[in-house]
Design an enzyme around this catalytic site. Structure first.
Site, PDB file in Angstrom:
ATOM      1  N   GLY A  18      38.306  43.596  51.777  1.00 21.39           N
ATOM      2  CA  GLY A  18      38.657  44.588  52.793  1.00 21.39           C
ATOM      3  C   GLY A  18      37.978  45.930  52.607  1.00 21.39           C
ATOM      4  O   GLY A  18      38.040  46.778  53.497  1.00 21.39           O
ATOM      5  N   ASP A  66      48.024  38.999  46.330  1.00 26.97           N
ATOM      6  CA  ASP A  66      47.827  39.751  45.085  1.00 26.97           C
ATOM      7  C   ASP A  66      47.322  38.748  44.058  1.00 26.97           C
ATOM      8  O   ASP A  66      48.045  37.810  43.684  1.00 26.97           O
ATOM      9  CB  ASP A  66      49.151  40.388  44.636  1.00 26.97           C
ATOM     10  CG  ASP A  66      48.954  41.330  43.450  1.00 26.97           C
ATOM     11  OD1 ASP A  66      48.067  41.062  42.609  1.00 26.97           O
ATOM     12  OD2 ASP A  66      49.687  42.326  43.366  1.00 26.97           O
ATOM     13  N   TYR A 148      29.402  48.035  31.502  1.00 30.55           N
ATOM     14  CA  TYR A 148      30.064  48.231  30.206  1.00 30.55           C
ATOM     15  C   TYR A 148      30.873  47.012  29.762  1.00 30.55           C
ATOM     16  O   TYR A 148      31.581  47.057  28.755  1.00 30.55           O
ATOM     17  CB  TYR A 148      30.919  49.510  30.206  1.00 30.55           C
ATOM     18  CG  TYR A 148      31.962  49.621  31.293  1.00 30.55           C
ATOM     19  CD1 TYR A 148      33.125  48.847  31.278  1.00 30.55           C
ATOM     20  CD2 TYR A 148      31.797  50.528  32.343  1.00 30.55           C
ATOM     21  CE1 TYR A 148      34.091  48.969  32.260  1.00 30.55           C
ATOM     22  CE2 TYR A 148      32.757  50.660  33.338  1.00 30.55           C
ATOM     23  CZ  TYR A 148      33.901  49.873  33.294  1.00 30.55           C
ATOM     24  OH  TYR A 148      34.849  49.989  34.271  1.00 30.55           O
ATOM     25  N   ARG A 202      38.721  57.161  42.138  1.00 29.96           N
ATOM     26  CA  ARG A 202      39.368  56.989  40.840  1.00 29.96           C
ATOM     27  C   ARG A 202      38.486  57.385  39.657  1.00 29.96           C
ATOM     28  O   ARG A 202      38.982  57.676  38.575  1.00 29.96           O
ATOM     29  CB  ARG A 202      39.790  55.526  40.668  1.00 29.96           C
ATOM     30  CG  ARG A 202      40.901  55.124  41.603  1.00 29.96           C
ATOM     31  CD  ARG A 202      41.161  53.636  41.550  1.00 29.96           C
ATOM     32  NE  ARG A 202      42.279  53.295  42.401  1.00 29.96           N
ATOM     33  CZ  ARG A 202      42.150  52.961  43.692  1.00 29.96           C
ATOM     34  NH1 ARG A 202      40.945  52.917  44.246  1.00 29.96           N
ATOM     35  NH2 ARG A 202      43.219  52.680  44.411  1.00 29.96           N
TER      36      ARG A 202
END
Ligand code: HXC
Ligand code: NAP
Length: 283
Positions: A18, A66, A148, A202
């Site tokens: 999405g 989820d 990473y 974030r």
């Protein structure tokens, strides 16, 4: 560069479709002839991705799911099969991440990210592969990791993500060997920074962070979504049939310049951390 029917007849289950890179991949794969089943937690962005694919004449459907919940993943796969018949391709793209000092993390915060990235990838991978193996059909899996995630690297300040993505990389290489006999290929892409609302809000939350991030990229720019979606299409396509267990880095050589993407957050004084923590949304 690619034939317009490169992914024709493919039915792709793509997580996190999405928004961000997942949305870009879904739209690109549909343009190459694939049918897309996209999942995520929020209905509205999934619907928007499907609407855009439909407007272009492609085939797409979605289910809210989820990926931390195995039963929900099973239900979503059943819905995808109902929609498109066999699902032959899986893209594990859904992720959660944020920057934080590790000593301040709650166990719930660690579990939230690991649950999405590592457990979620396992749930989708197993739900997908067990069907393919049972029916003696091959398949393709593509995992989106990070630079990473590589062995002997990791990154401070994003430790749950670093642990989980390293696990996804281990899953990629392990299953490439274990499931080669079933003709299921498992590869990964490790992107450097590609602008998306989810990652930027974030991890790169200001102009200053952005300038710092660019300064560490030898090519002095971020990735373009089409650069990643082209690579993903190639790896999923039959053109890459003999590539298995590979993780392709796409980062303008940022990784080579200095591993541990967020290690420079060590430069932030505690007072700045406190300011950042004070303004982050809390439940
Ligand atoms: C410390 C935090 C935090 C933060 C949340 N938590 N954000 N702790 N610093 N910034 C804590 C909460 O306080 C809570 O712990 C626990 O984490 C779970 O938070 P919830 O909000 O209840 O969880 P949930 O709704 O499940 O959300 C999951 C999430 C969220 C990961 C926290 O950020 C999310 O939904 N992310 C999805 C999209 C995303 O992250 N995209 C970026 C991908 S970029 P307590 O103890 O209080 O209950 C990427 C790589 C980029 O992966 C690398 C290069 C740029
Ligand atoms: P994004 O837009 O935030 O994408 C994350 C997606 O995952 C969202 O669509 C989100 O949808 C979904 N998701 C999160 N938790 C989920 C859950 N529990 N169940 C199902 N879906 C869930 O960020 P992005 O930048 O495009 O990231 C996409 C991938 O690229 C991730 O794997 C990320 O680690 C990787 N990556 C990104 C960058 C970058 O610079 N952008 C760099 C390296 C790696 P909902 O919130 O609706 O569930």
């Amino acid at each position: 560069m690619f034939q317009p029917d490169l992914l024709k007849d493919r039915a792709i289950f793509l997580t996190g479709g999405g928004s961000g890179l997942g949305r870009s991949m879904a739209i690109h794969f549909a343009k190459l002839g694939a049918r897309l089943f996209v999942v995520g937690r929020r209905e509205e962005p999934l619907k928007a991705t499907c609407d855009e694919i439909h407007r272009d004449g492609g085939a797409a459907a979605f289910a809210t799911c989820d990926v931390r919940d195995y039963a929900a993943v099973e239900t979503a796969f059943a819905a995808a099969e109902l929609q498109f018949g066999e699902i032959d391709t899986l893209v594990n793209n859904a992720a959660g991440n944020f920057m934080a000092r590790t000593e301040k993390l709650s166990s719930n915060a660690f579990n939230a990210v690991v649950g999405i990235v590592l457990n979620g990838t396992f749930h989708c991978t197993q739900a997908f592969a067990k069907r393919r193996i049972e029916k003696k059909l091959g398949g393709n899996i593509l995992n989106i990791t990070t630079t990473y995630a590589a062995a002997n690297c990791g990154s401070g300040y994003v430790v749950p993500s670093a642990c989980a993505k390293a696990g996804v990389l281990a899953m990629t290489t392990s299953l490439a060997v274990e499931w080669a006999k079933y003709h299921i290929r498992v590869n990964a892409i490790a992107p450097g920074p590609f602008p998306t609302e989810g990652a930027w809000s974030r991890l790169i939350p200001s102009k200053q962070f952005e300038e710092h991030a660019i300064s560490k990229i030898p090519m002095k720019r971020f990735g373009k979504h089409e650069e990643l979606t082209n690579l993903a299409a190639f790896l999923l396509s039959d053109m890459a049939e003999y590539i298995n267990g590979e993780c392709v880095v796409i980062d303008g050589s940022q990784w080579l310049r200095g591993a541990g993407e967020f290690n420079d957050l060590g430069l932030l004084p505690d007072a700045v951390w406190e300011q950042l923590e004070a303004v982050r949304p809390k439940k």
